[in-house]
Motif scaffolding. Structure first.
Motif, PDB file in Angstrom:
ATOM      1  N   THR A  56      41.910 -24.444  52.416  1.00  0.00           N
ATOM      2  CA  THR A  56      40.629 -24.818  52.648  1.00  0.00           C
ATOM      3  C   THR A  56      39.994 -25.396  54.191  1.00  0.00           C
ATOM      4  O   THR A  56      38.849 -25.108  54.203  1.00  0.00           O
ATOM      5  CB  THR A  56      40.404 -26.115  51.682  1.00  0.00           C
TER       6      THR A  56
ATOM      7  N   GLU B 210      42.683 -17.958  44.537  1.00  0.00           N
ATOM      8  CA  GLU B 210      43.063 -19.217  44.416  1.00  0.00           C
ATOM      9  C   GLU B 210      41.987 -20.493  44.908  1.00  0.00           C
ATOM     10  O   GLU B 210      41.570 -21.311  44.279  1.00  0.00           O
ATOM     11  CB  GLU B 210      44.431 -19.578  44.962  1.00  0.00           C
ATOM     12  N   GLN B 211      41.482 -20.046  46.158  1.00  0.00           N
ATOM     13  CA  GLN B 211      40.457 -21.110  47.148  1.00  0.00           C
ATOM     14  C   GLN B 211      39.279 -21.143  46.140  1.00  0.00           C
ATOM     15  O   GLN B 211      38.644 -22.083  46.050  1.00  0.00           O
ATOM     16  CB  GLN B 211      40.410 -20.509  48.295  1.00  0.00           C
TER      17      GLN B 211
ATOM     18  N   HIS C 196      39.781 -22.818  42.700  1.00  0.00           N
ATOM     19  CA  HIS C 196      40.031 -24.026  43.094  1.00  0.00           C
ATOM     20  C   HIS C 196      38.656 -24.909  43.351  1.00  0.00           C
ATOM     21  O   HIS C 196      38.357 -26.163  42.665  1.00  0.00           O
ATOM     22  CB  HIS C 196      41.082 -24.598  44.099  1.00  0.00           C
ATOM     23  N   ASN C 197      37.948 -24.615  44.082  1.00  0.00           N
ATOM     24  CA  ASN C 197      36.559 -24.960  44.402  1.00  0.00           C
ATOM     25  C   ASN C 197      35.803 -25.032  43.183  1.00  0.00           C
ATOM     26  O   ASN C 197      34.999 -26.037  43.076  1.00  0.00           O
ATOM     27  CB  ASN C 197      35.870 -24.296  45.588  1.00  0.00           C
TER      28      ASN C 197
ATOM     29  N   ASN D 232      39.575 -22.402  56.399  1.00  0.00           N
ATOM     30  CA  ASN D 232      38.384 -21.632  55.701  1.00  0.00           C
ATOM     31  C   ASN D 232      37.146 -22.256  56.153  1.00  0.00           C
ATOM     32  O   ASN D 232      36.191 -21.697  56.640  1.00  0.00           O
ATOM     33  CB  ASN D 232      38.470 -20.960  54.390  1.00  0.00           C
TER      34      ASN D 232
ATOM     35  N   LEU E 125      47.062 -25.436  49.617  1.00  0.00           N
ATOM     36  CA  LEU E 125      45.721 -24.996  49.403  1.00  0.00           C
ATOM     37  C   LEU E 125      44.880 -25.939  50.147  1.00  0.00           C
ATOM     38  O   LEU E 125      43.729 -25.352  50.544  1.00  0.00           O
ATOM     39  CB  LEU E 125      45.589 -25.241  48.029  1.00  0.00           C
TER      40      LEU E 125
ATOM     41  N   CYS F 195      33.210 -19.834  49.145  1.00  0.00           N
ATOM     42  CA  CYS F 195      33.368 -19.199  48.182  1.00  0.00           C
ATOM     43  C   CYS F 195      32.676 -17.856  48.097  1.00  0.00           C
ATOM     44  O   CYS F 195      33.301 -16.890  47.826  1.00  0.00           O
ATOM     45  CB  CYS F 195      33.176 -19.762  46.795  1.00  0.00           C
TER      46      CYS F 195
END
Length: 483
Positions: A255, A377-378, A381-382, A258, A251, A449
């Motif tokens: 991150t 998920e990203q 998570h953020n 991205n 992850l 996001c």
């Protein structure tokens, strides 16, 4: 459906310990019982042989008396035999139908003598539960007291209770255990004395009380099985930690990639305009240059500058193409429970250490959003990370609530906290690149996001809760709906 952050590790370890302990403990108890029963059986057999040897002596005494042609008086015989046979309480015989003995003739003596003659061996005539006459066909009879056959101290020490059926009621020869008031498991055995004339049943039993149970072996196995269960739990925990670290690394790498894409896009956007202006100004200078003497050198310099500017633009363009995917990821139906379980698994240790409780609620079981699992998920998570950072200075209890469910024709995830909320002036600018309210922030997380949400035909919104807290909502298409 509710997930707790901390799994029931202790319950799983206890269950595994019970699975290991109970069967072996049962086997240990059974083995101990079998060994004690074997000792009990041997001790009862010894007691039966000791009693049998005593009563067989009675038959030998009667045979000896029958062989005497001129026997002494019964009183003299009693005095001479009693030191060796304390159970002998009297003796006598019938002479021409008249009783001659050390004590009075009991009722039924004539009938007993007749019975002995018919069967051709001595027979017993019981007086009470302990005393009986042993009557032989030769007219001689012995009065015996079974209580004096063997002293209680002479019986094997592993016997508990021993009775002998002489008369109508059992005669207790040994009573080392109380028959009532004790908890335990009874072992019992019945044997018959090995004398044909005196086949009295011998009853033996022993109660296994808690003091006889194999506590030492059970305690040793309980400790050993607990160590095995704890070792297994530690091994499972280490595997879970390794898997968690792998997921966190995956992850984190995603991150960083991205974030690099967002940063490259922002840099390209910021630098394209000045580079274009430089190129235009250089070309204008080239056209306006009138000095004939300097013109070749200036033109050469300007041409070189223009070439470098174009080269910088090409480099930035290639960087942007490198970090941005050429085509969007395929969208599929994503299981929200599995997605939430993965998130809870990844964040468990950190949030527990910070005193934050993370919970998941599925308001629409069976419904699924349509999107890219990795991107979802990203985003979540953020959002959870931002909520945890917002709770840093909030006094306990601290909580983050993750929920999902249908919203009309779509599906939405919500991440809410009980923190201080979002400042009013920051709320309209939350999703701008490089805008942040944190001293160490880069201002790219929420922008990333929003970009990921838009790539899935979704949108991300933020609101303050009443009275405290903030809520971020991710709106997505619903799997199976017309989009």
């Amino acid at each position: 459906m509710i997930f707790a952050v901390k799994p029931l590790t202790n319950i799983r370890t206890l269950t595994l310990w019970l699975v290991l302990f109970c069967p072996v403990a049962t086997w240990i108890g059974w083995q101990e019982h079998a060994e004690r029963y074997e000792r009990f059986f041997q001790s009862t057999s010894i007691a039966q042989r000791m009693l049998s040897q005593k009563v067989v002596q009675h038959e030998a005494v009667l045979a000896t008396l029958a062989a005497l042609e001129h026997p002494p008086s019964p009183e003299q015989l009693l005095l001479s035999l009693q030191p060796a046979m304390p159970q002998l309480q009297g003796l006598g015989y019938l002479r021409d139908g008249t009783w001659v003995g050390s004590s009075a003739s009991p009722p039924g003596m004539l009938a007993a003598v007749e019975q002995a003659r018919q069967v051709g061996r001595p027979v017993t005539l019981a007086l009470d539960q302990s005393r009986y006459w042993l009557v032989s066909p030769s007219n001689w009879s012995l009065l015996l007291d079974a209580r004096l056959l063997i002293a209680a101290a002479d019986f094997p020490p592993t016997l508990g209770t021993l009775t002998l059926d002489v008369g109508a009621e059992p005669l207790t020869l040994l009573a080392r255990q109380s028959a009532v008031g004790s908890m335990g498991w009874d072992m019992s055995l019945q044997k018959t004395l090995g004398a044909l004339s005196q086949p009295f049943p011998v009853h033996s039993w022993y109660r296994l009380t808690p003091s006889d149970w194999p506590w030492t072996e059970w305690l040793a196995w309980a400790l050993a099985s607990y160590l095995l269960a704890a070792s297994s739990a530690a091994w499972r925990h280490s595997r879970a930690e390794a898997r968690r670290r792998q997921e966190e690394m995956r992850l984190a790498a995603m991150t960083r990639l991205n974030t690099l894409g967002e940063m490259a896009a922002g840099i390209a956007h910021e630098l394209n305009q000045p580079l274009t202006a430089i190129l235009a100004q250089v070309r204008a200078a080239e056209r306006l240059l009138d000095d004939e003497e300097e013109r070749p050198a200036v033109r050469q310099a300007l041409l070189a500058s223009a070439g470098q500017a174009r080269r910088a633009a090409d480099i930035i363009s290639r960087m942007r193409e490198l970090v941005q995917p050429s085509a969007p990821s395929p969208r599929v139906a994503v299981d929200p429970d599995a997605l939430a379980a993965s998130l809870l698994f990844l964040r468990e240790r950190e949030l527990t250490r910070r005193g934050i409780r993370l919970s998941w609620r599925n308001a629409s079981p069976g419904a699924s959003p349509l999107g890219d699992r990795v991107a979802l998920e990203q985003i979540l998570h953020n959002l959870v990370q931002n909520a945890a950072d917002a709770l840093a200075d909030v006094p306990p209890p601290r909580s983050i609530a993750l929920s999902g469910g249908c919203d009309g024709a779509g599906y939405q995830f919500s991440v809410s906290d009980n923190g201080p909320g979002i400042p009013g002036e920051a709320l309209p600018r939350l999703f701008e690149p490089f805008y942040t309210t944190r001293a160490q922030g880069m201002g790219l997380g929420l922008a990333l996001c929003e970009t990921l949400a838009g790539a899935m035909d979704g949108r991300l919104t933020a609101d303050n809760l009443d009275p405290v807290g903030a809520c971020f909502t991710l709106h997505l298409p619903l799997a199976g709906a017309d989009v």
